[in-house]
Design a protein around this motif. Structure first.
Motif, mmCIF file in Angstrom:
data_model
loop_
_atom_site.group_PDB
_atom_site.id
_atom_site.type_symbol
_atom_site.label_atom_id
_atom_site.label_comp_id
_atom_site.label_asym_id
_atom_site.label_seq_id
_atom_site.Cartn_x
_atom_site.Cartn_y
_atom_site.Cartn_z
ATOM 1 N N ALA A 94 6.821 -2.502 -12.599
ATOM 2 C CA ALA A 94 7.472 -3.310 -11.701
ATOM 3 C C ALA A 94 6.104 -2.653 -10.301
ATOM 4 O O ALA A 94 5.887 -3.015 -9.930
ATOM 5 C CB ALA A 94 9.039 -3.595 -11.291
ATOM 6 N N PHE A 95 6.059 -1.095 -10.052
ATOM 7 C CA PHE A 95 6.065 -0.145 -9.196
ATOM 8 C C PHE A 95 4.331 -0.568 -9.736
ATOM 9 O O PHE A 95 3.929 -0.113 -8.050
ATOM 10 C CB PHE A 95 5.760 1.714 -9.884
ATOM 11 C CG PHE A 95 7.045 1.978 -9.412
ATOM 12 C CD1 PHE A 95 7.608 1.317 -7.514
ATOM 13 C CD2 PHE A 95 8.388 2.599 -9.669
ATOM 14 C CE1 PHE A 95 8.781 2.212 -6.989
ATOM 15 C CE2 PHE A 95 9.140 2.816 -8.937
ATOM 16 C CZ PHE A 95 9.547 2.006 -7.863
ATOM 17 N N ALA A 96 3.488 -0.296 -10.751
ATOM 18 C CA ALA A 96 2.364 -1.234 -10.883
ATOM 19 C C ALA A 96 1.637 -2.782 -10.451
ATOM 20 O O ALA A 96 0.709 -2.805 -9.304
ATOM 21 C CB ALA A 96 1.768 -0.620 -12.218
ATOM 22 N N SER A 97 2.262 -3.334 -10.159
ATOM 23 C CA SER A 97 2.356 -4.521 -9.614
ATOM 24 C C SER A 97 2.838 -4.682 -8.168
ATOM 25 O O SER A 97 2.278 -5.028 -7.626
ATOM 26 C CB SER A 97 3.663 -5.847 -10.346
ATOM 27 O OG SER A 97 3.219 -6.479 -9.379
ATOM 28 N N SER A 98 3.840 -3.833 -7.861
ATOM 29 C CA SER A 98 3.558 -3.369 -6.239
ATOM 30 C C SER A 98 2.962 -2.680 -5.459
ATOM 31 O O SER A 98 2.006 -3.248 -4.288
ATOM 32 C CB SER A 98 5.247 -2.409 -6.047
ATOM 33 O OG SER A 98 6.176 -3.059 -6.329
ATOM 34 N N CYS A 99 1.444 -2.206 -6.547
ATOM 35 C CA CYS A 99 0.533 -1.293 -5.834
ATOM 36 C C CYS A 99 -0.711 -1.791 -5.626
ATOM 37 O O CYS A 99 -0.945 -3.019 -4.996
ATOM 38 C CB CYS A 99 0.046 -0.228 -6.733
ATOM 39 S SG CYS A 99 1.329 1.733 -7.012
ATOM 40 N N ASP A 100 -0.353 -2.911 -6.769
ATOM 41 C CA ASP A 100 -1.660 -3.949 -6.839
ATOM 42 C C ASP A 100 -1.289 -5.040 -5.669
ATOM 43 O O ASP A 100 -2.389 -5.519 -5.016
ATOM 44 C CB ASP A 100 -1.099 -4.725 -8.104
ATOM 45 C CG ASP A 100 -2.477 -3.992 -9.711
ATOM 46 O OD1 ASP A 100 -2.763 -3.097 -9.436
ATOM 47 O OD2 ASP A 100 -1.764 -4.100 -10.751
ATOM 48 N N SER A 101 -0.048 -5.977 -5.486
ATOM 49 C CA SER A 101 0.117 -6.012 -4.493
ATOM 50 C C SER A 101 -0.321 -5.369 -3.032
ATOM 51 O O SER A 101 -0.478 -6.233 -2.183
ATOM 52 C CB SER A 101 1.978 -7.070 -4.346
ATOM 53 O OG SER A 101 1.725 -7.549 -5.917
ATOM 54 N N LEU A 102 0.078 -4.805 -3.232
ATOM 55 C CA LEU A 102 -0.175 -3.523 -1.598
ATOM 56 C C LEU A 102 -1.471 -3.785 -1.579
ATOM 57 O O LEU A 102 -1.995 -4.326 -0.877
ATOM 58 C CB LEU A 102 0.273 -2.949 -1.401
ATOM 59 C CG LEU A 102 0.384 -2.121 -0.169
ATOM 60 C CD1 LEU A 102 0.605 -2.701 0.937
ATOM 61 C CD2 LEU A 102 1.116 -0.623 -0.696
ATOM 62 N N TYR A 129 7.949 -5.478 -0.058
ATOM 63 C CA TYR A 129 9.081 -4.722 0.648
ATOM 64 C C TYR A 129 9.802 -5.422 -0.384
ATOM 65 O O TYR A 129 11.169 -3.970 -0.524
ATOM 66 C CB TYR A 129 9.519 -5.839 1.693
ATOM 67 C CG TYR A 129 10.196 -5.018 2.540
ATOM 68 C CD1 TYR A 129 10.688 -3.657 2.953
ATOM 69 C CD2 TYR A 129 12.170 -5.531 2.020
ATOM 70 C CE1 TYR A 129 12.227 -2.838 3.380
ATOM 71 C CE2 TYR A 129 12.982 -5.318 2.591
ATOM 72 C CZ TYR A 129 13.412 -3.792 3.161
ATOM 73 O OH TYR A 129 14.501 -3.386 3.005
ATOM 74 N N ASP A 130 9.804 -6.461 -0.223
ATOM 75 C CA ASP A 130 11.645 -6.109 -1.612
ATOM 76 C C ASP A 130 11.458 -6.414 -2.930
ATOM 77 O O ASP A 130 12.405 -5.953 -3.549
ATOM 78 C CB ASP A 130 11.525 -8.019 -1.864
ATOM 79 C CG ASP A 130 11.616 -9.035 -0.695
ATOM 80 O OD1 ASP A 130 12.371 -8.192 0.474
ATOM 81 O OD2 ASP A 130 11.681 -10.268 -0.228
ATOM 82 N N ALA A 131 9.964 -6.094 -3.525
ATOM 83 C CA ALA A 131 10.251 -5.418 -4.983
ATOM 84 C C ALA A 131 10.342 -3.962 -4.640
ATOM 85 O O ALA A 131 11.185 -3.419 -5.635
ATOM 86 C CB ALA A 131 8.319 -5.375 -5.314
ATOM 87 N N LEU A 132 9.523 -2.817 -3.897
ATOM 88 C CA LEU A 132 9.798 -1.536 -3.363
ATOM 89 C C LEU A 132 11.231 -1.196 -3.679
ATOM 90 O O LEU A 132 12.029 -0.531 -3.777
ATOM 91 C CB LEU A 132 8.995 -1.245 -2.762
ATOM 92 C CG LEU A 132 7.699 -0.882 -2.634
ATOM 93 C CD1 LEU A 132 6.681 -0.046 -1.657
ATOM 94 C CD2 LEU A 132 7.630 0.039 -4.163
ATOM 95 N N ALA A 133 12.283 -2.659 -1.945
ATOM 96 C CA ALA A 133 13.600 -2.203 -1.569
ATOM 97 C C ALA A 133 14.401 -2.627 -3.246
ATOM 98 O O ALA A 133 15.345 -1.368 -3.636
ATOM 99 C CB ALA A 133 13.528 -3.069 -1.007
ATOM 100 N N ILE A 146 10.464 5.833 -2.006
ATOM 101 C CA ILE A 146 10.450 4.304 -2.477
ATOM 102 C C ILE A 146 11.146 3.830 -1.138
ATOM 103 O O ILE A 146 10.338 3.360 -0.149
ATOM 104 C CB ILE A 146 10.688 3.922 -3.194
ATOM 105 C CG1 ILE A 146 9.806 4.827 -4.575
ATOM 106 C CG2 ILE A 146 10.058 2.611 -3.671
ATOM 107 C CD1 ILE A 146 8.317 5.260 -4.690
ATOM 108 N N GLN A 147 12.201 4.058 -0.738
ATOM 109 C CA GLN A 147 12.982 2.765 0.197
ATOM 110 C C GLN A 147 12.131 3.311 1.491
ATOM 111 O O GLN A 147 12.472 2.024 2.435
ATOM 112 C CB GLN A 147 14.721 3.381 0.511
ATOM 113 C CG GLN A 147 15.429 2.075 1.342
ATOM 114 C CD GLN A 147 14.415 0.790 0.925
ATOM 115 O OE1 GLN A 147 15.008 0.046 -0.671
ATOM 116 N NE2 GLN A 147 14.383 0.234 2.053
ATOM 117 N N TYR A 148 11.783 4.190 1.775
ATOM 118 C CA TYR A 148 11.377 4.982 3.593
ATOM 119 C C TYR A 148 9.994 4.420 2.843
ATOM 120 O O TYR A 148 9.731 2.949 4.503
ATOM 121 C CB TYR A 148 11.309 6.451 3.274
ATOM 122 C CG TYR A 148 10.290 6.729 4.847
ATOM 123 C CD1 TYR A 148 11.326 6.922 6.026
ATOM 124 C CD2 TYR A 148 8.909 7.361 4.988
ATOM 125 C CE1 TYR A 148 11.047 7.144 7.090
ATOM 126 C CE2 TYR A 148 9.024 7.478 6.084
ATOM 127 C CZ TYR A 148 9.532 7.122 6.548
ATOM 128 O OH TYR A 148 9.240 8.605 8.201
#
Length: 160
Positions: A94-102, A129-133, A146-148
């Protein structure tokens, strides 16, 4: 303002790690807020009547946001690395996906040239934002950094 945003962000991240030092960092955010008010004043002055001025302003705004996103991506990768021992494979994915998306959103920002791109970019930033939150919530207290970062990404969305 972008440099002040980065400094305020870094101070906020440090304050999360060392809450006893947070009071030392409060003035940075106050100064940043006062400078934002001054920048808003100057940005709201009447523009040159040439038709290229709004287009140039949009390009600069998007480039600045792309740079800010790059800084946030750097911090996000660092925080994920620090959390690695606490993460399971699904969370890592999930974090790898968020990094890719950003990263993809940063590329879109750096190539956007007009305000018509704003809704698409806002949607991309909202998804990150939604994925990281969500991941931050799952991590509980360990997810505060991460929330920050997610909140900073939310602010980017709001500035489009």
């Amino acid at each position: 303002m972008l440099r002040l945003d980065i400094i305020a962000f870094a101070a906020g991240a440090d304050a999360l790690r060392s809450p006893s030092c947070a009071r030392h960092f409060g003035d940075i955010q106050n100064f940043r807020d006062r400078m934002a008010d001054a920048a808003d004043f100057f940005e709201n002055l009447p523009l040159d009547s040439s038709s290229s001025a709004p287009a140039c302003a949009a390009v600069k705004k998007y480039r600045d946001l792309a740079f800010q996103g790059t800084i946030l991506l750097f911090y996000m990768k660092g925080e994920i690395q620090k959390l690695d021992r606490l993460l399971d494979d699904d969370q890592r994915s999930a974090f790898a996906s968020s990094c890719d998306s950003l990263h993809q959103t940063i590329l879109l920002l750096s190539h956007s040239e007009n305000e018509a791109d704003a809704p698409r970019l806002q949607g991309c930033l909202q998804d990150v934002y939604d994925a990281l939150a969500g991941q931050a919530h799952k991590l509980g207290a360990c997810g505060a950094p991460i929330q920050y970062i997610a909140d900073e990404i939310g602010k980017m969305r709001g500035s489009l």
